[in-house]
Design a protein around this motif. Structure first.
Motif, short mmCIF file in Angstrom:
data_model
loop_
_atom_site.label_atom_id
_atom_site.label_comp_id
_atom_site.label_asym_id
_atom_site.label_seq_id
_atom_site.Cartn_x
_atom_site.Cartn_y
_atom_site.Cartn_z
N UNK A 144 2.79 10.88 -9.10
CA UNK A 144 2.05 11.26 -10.29
C UNK A 144 1.31 12.56 -10.05
N UNK A 145 2.02 13.55 -9.59
CA UNK A 145 1.44 14.84 -9.21
C UNK A 145 0.61 15.42 -10.33
N UNK A 168 -6.25 4.14 -8.37
CA UNK A 168 -5.46 5.34 -8.61
C UNK A 168 -4.87 5.31 -10.01
N UNK A 211 0.97 12.60 0.54
CA UNK A 211 1.07 11.21 0.11
C UNK A 211 2.44 10.63 0.40
N UNK A 263 -4.85 -4.31 -4.02
CA UNK A 263 -4.79 -4.37 -5.47
C UNK A 263 -5.85 -3.46 -6.08
N UNK A 323 -6.52 13.37 -3.57
CA UNK A 323 -5.98 12.74 -4.78
C UNK A 323 -5.62 13.82 -5.80
N UNK A 324 -4.48 13.67 -6.44
CA UNK A 324 -4.04 14.71 -7.37
C UNK A 324 -4.86 14.74 -8.66
N UNK A 325 -5.65 13.73 -8.91
CA UNK A 325 -6.45 13.72 -10.13
C UNK A 325 -7.72 12.94 -9.86
N UNK A 326 -8.68 13.03 -10.76
CA UNK A 326 -9.94 12.36 -10.51
C UNK A 326 -9.80 10.88 -10.85
N UNK A 370 -1.03 14.51 -14.09
CA UNK A 370 -1.32 13.27 -14.77
C UNK A 370 -0.50 13.10 -16.05
N UNK A 414 0.84 -1.19 0.00
CA UNK A 414 0.00 0.00 0.00
C UNK A 414 0.89 1.25 0.00
N UNK A 462 1.85 2.04 -3.43
CA UNK A 462 0.83 2.75 -4.20
C UNK A 462 0.76 4.22 -3.79
N UNK A 522 -2.96 3.60 -11.59
CA UNK A 522 -1.54 3.44 -11.74
C UNK A 522 -1.26 1.99 -12.01
N UNK A 552 3.34 5.94 -5.48
CA UNK A 552 3.00 6.14 -6.88
C UNK A 552 2.09 7.35 -7.04
N UNK A 553 1.13 7.51 -6.10
CA UNK A 553 0.24 8.68 -6.17
C UNK A 553 1.06 9.95 -5.97
N UNK A 580 -7.07 -0.84 -4.74
CA UNK A 580 -6.62 0.53 -4.52
C UNK A 580 -5.65 0.94 -5.63
N UNK A 581 -4.73 0.03 -5.95
CA UNK A 581 -3.79 0.31 -7.03
C UNK A 581 -4.51 0.58 -8.33
#
Lengths: 488, 211
Positions: A184-185, B163, A209, B157, B112-115, A187, A174, A177, B165, A180-181, B159-160
């Motif tokens: 990816x500031x 996002x 994050x 998984x 979250x940085x994006x939708x 997109x 987790x 991930x 990603x 990763x978020x 969650x991955x």
């Protein structure tokens, strides 16, 4: 060269499952360990990254790989002697009236070699996803090692180890991930999870994050590293595994998990979260040392005593890294000192166990008269692990303490010192008593075979030398690793 | 719409795991959950060959191989239900909606940085994750704990996926391989536990502790 580090033990592991003769298998173990150490020693010549930069030898990897390799070599020699002496067939359990058998040596040696492969992968991986995969793999291949003696206590330990570590490491996924978020500031351009890319783009990582990711890495890999309060698998696994496995779990595996946390720490620092990450490390470090102190005092089982001491020293590593500046290189040096010393102590504990047939410290008396060399090793190991001069551990613990005082963290320094004092008293009260007194009537003076005492003797000499003089190449490696972690 | 249906399947399977005492049914429910999750990347992302291979493998593994492996262990053990978990089934069914409510409450607060693709993805993923953890701590039976671990893994998984990603294919396969070997090794361990102890209740594993 890097391919060789991974593939030599892997090939040897496969061969070990296939060939028939146990004697040949043991030779194979030694040969693979020698090859691995030789490859590790060749780092004077730099090696390039492989697999598109996913595996590389950076200073941290180099430092810990060398350590792991040396430890494994010592462990391999010890293991060969141990396996030769282990009789096959049904054996009587000395703790309860029951019989048990050992796992086949093919499984044991094969898993031992796979263990080395996966640890090498953990240390050399530069990609956070790959790091996770390799870390979980170390858990899976080391579980059969703990269940070598097939009785229900070792089974219980194996189950706890598997479940607690798997859940812990799942939390680290987790963390991956979250990272990763954070990466990816925007997109349009997302940063890959390669360590170099993350550090280079540190300022672009999203703050909340990256903080969340660090917490999850610390908790997840911290479970495996044995940081309190998630250390609960550790005393069980270390006390039930064969001693050579305990020495590798404690000396090598815990460091691998520590490296996982260090990778996350590097990225957190690059993202400008140094103070946040350091505070957490200091907190977890002190809590671990305190937990260990509570359980070390009055501990009845000498193998569990050593296991709790591992919790303590992992706490010291986290504390040293968290304090920053010179304490970081203190922590790096301490990692080596602890690993070597703990391997010595576990190997010696294995010798004691083989003769006295009990893990209860109060039933072991007169160690000096029964097995003089192991007695000597036990006392030397005890002094080294509690940070007594002139051993290397004194130097590294002192460096950390000094740095804490220099930076004005008086409270932390005082707590550290007091806890170390308690642990010293608790540890030596139990361990010293084992060496003196009248030996129990049932125990005969034993002949100590070279494979059982030579590897620990070599290692304890190294710890002693490290306390007097740190060789220039080691010092150099250590400082390059420390600089990466914001120390000096 | 298909995404939402698969989200509903995830929620329902989570609830079903909480309320089921029969182990074979539990294994099947977790298998259904695995399949619903395996289809998800194909619904969310564009079709790519790598993604297709991965989705295919994970469906085979979670939908067919795991249930077969665990079902075989079950037959060897001859244990069919879990009678007395730490927390009863009725109470557990109450805990489920609470966890769901909590994850729905916290999800919009995550910056979250994006939708994301579907607003339900994140809450459901968190719910699955917490549900897995809850099953591990509230049950005694070793086999149910493994199922809890699988549910936890499914949640992470998901969650991955949420996002948007995806890691390089090699890493995804590595993770899948680890989970596979993990369940395999745990299955062997459970088999040995039943041979040694004549049951697989982990609350009886209390030999090792500090005196």
């Amino acid at each position: 060269m890097l391919w060789m580090l991974i593939f030599v033990p892997l090939a040897a592991a496969v061969a070990s499952f296939l060939i028939r003769s146990d004697a040949l298998r043991r030779m194979l173990l030694i040969a693979a360990a020698l090859c691995h150490t030789a490859a590790a020693a060749c780092w004077v010549y730099p090696t390039g990254p492989i697999l598109g930069g996913w595996f590389d030898i950076d200073p941290i990897a180099q430092y810990f790989l060398t350590l792991t390799s040396v430890l494994f070599l010592a462990g391999a020699f010890y293991a060969v002697g141990y396996l030769k002496a282990e009789q096959t067939g049904r054996k009587k359990d000395f703790m309860e009236d029951a019989f048990f058998i050992n796992a086949p040596q093919a499984v044991f040696i094969g898993c031992l070699l796979l263990f080395l492969t996966t640890m090498t992968m953990v240390l050399a991986s530069q990609h956070f996803g790959l790091l996770w995969v390799a870390m979980e793999a170390t858990t899976l291949v080391s579980a059969p090692l703990i269940y070598f003696h097939r009785h229900h206590r070792s089974l219980e330990a194996t189950w706890k180890y598997l479940l607690i570590c798997s859940v812990g490491i799942a939390l680290a996924l987790l963390g991956n991930f979250f990272l990763a978020i954070a990466a990816s500031g925007t997109q349009t351009e997302s940063i890959s999870l390669l360590r170099n890319a993350l550090i280079a783009n540190g300022s672009k990582l999203s703050t909340p994050w990256i903080q969340a990711a660090f917490i999850f890495f610390l908790v997840g890999y911290g479970t495996k590293m044995g940081l309190a309060p998630l250390h609960t698998w550790l005393p069980d696994a270390h006390s039930e595994a064969p001693s050579v496995v305990s020495s590798l779990l404690s000396g090598a595996l815990l460091n691998c998990a520590f490296v996982g946390i260090l990778r996350a720490f590097e990225v957190a620092c690059a993202a400008g979260q140094t103070a946040f990450a350091q505070d957490l490390l200091v907190l977890f470090g002190l809590v671990s040392i305190a937990f260990a102190a509570v359980f070390i005092i009055g501990q009845a089982d000498y193998k569990r005593l050593l296991a709790y001491s591992s919790v303590e020293h992992m706490g010291i590593l986290a504390l040293g890294t968290g304090l920053g500046q010179a304490a970081v290189s203190g922590a790096m040096l301490h990692a080596v000192n602890h690993s070597l010393t703990k391997a010595v102590l576990f190997m010696t504990a294995g010798n004691i166990l083989a003769v006295y047939k009990t893990k209860t410290a109060s039933r072991v008396r007169g160690l000096f008269s029964v097995m003089p060399v192991s007695g000597l090793l036990w006392v030397a190991g005890l002094l080294a692990i509690t940070g007594f001069p002139p051993f290397g551990t004194f130097l590294s613990e002192f460096t950390i303490l000094q740095s804490a005082v220099e930076q004005g963290y008086y409270g932390t320094a005082a707590a550290f010192l007091i806890l170390l004092g308690f642990i010293f008293i608790g540890f030596s009260a139990i361990a010293l008593r084992m060496t003196q007194g009248q030996k129990p009537e049932s125990v005969q003076p034993a002949c100590e075979r070279p494979p059982a005492v030579v590897p620990p003797l070599v290692l304890i000499t190294a710890v002693l030398l490290l306390g007097v003089y740190v060789p220039e190449p080691v010092n150099d490696m250590l400082h390059r690793a420390a600089v990466l972690l914001g120390g000096r | 719409m298909w995404t939402d249906i698969s989200m509903v399947i995830l929620i329902l399977t989570n609830m079903a795991v909480l309320g089921t005492s029969r182990l074979r049914a539990c294994i099947r429910i977790v298998a259904v959950q695995g399949v619903a999750l395996g289809i998800l990347p194909l619904l969310i992302h564009r079709f790519e060959p790598g993604l297709l291979v991965f989705a295919f493998l994970s469906i085979i593994l979670k939908g067919i191989i795991f249930p077969m492996m665990l079902g075989r262990t079950l037959r060897q053990l001859n244990v069919w239900r879990e009678d007395a978990p730490y927390v009863g089934y009725g109470l557990s069914l109450l805990v489920g909606p609470l966890l769901l409510a909590f994850s729905s409450w916290i999800s919009p607060r995550l910056p979250l940085p994006y939708s994301v693709h579907s607003p339900m993805l994140i809450p459901v993923a968190l719910f699955t994750l917490m549900n897995g953890l809850y099953v591990i701590v509230s049950r005694k039976n070793a086999l149910t704990q493994v199922l809890g671990y699988l549910v936890l893994e499914n949640g992470i998984y998901a969650f991955g996926m949420a996002v948007a990603y995806h890691q390089p294919l090699l890493i995804e396969l590595g993770i899948l391989l680890d989970v596979f070997v993990g369940v395999f090794v745990m299955g062997i361990a459970i088999f040995h536990i039943s041979r040694q102890f004549d049951h697989i209740d982990t609350d009886q594993l209390t030999m090792l502790r500090d005196h």
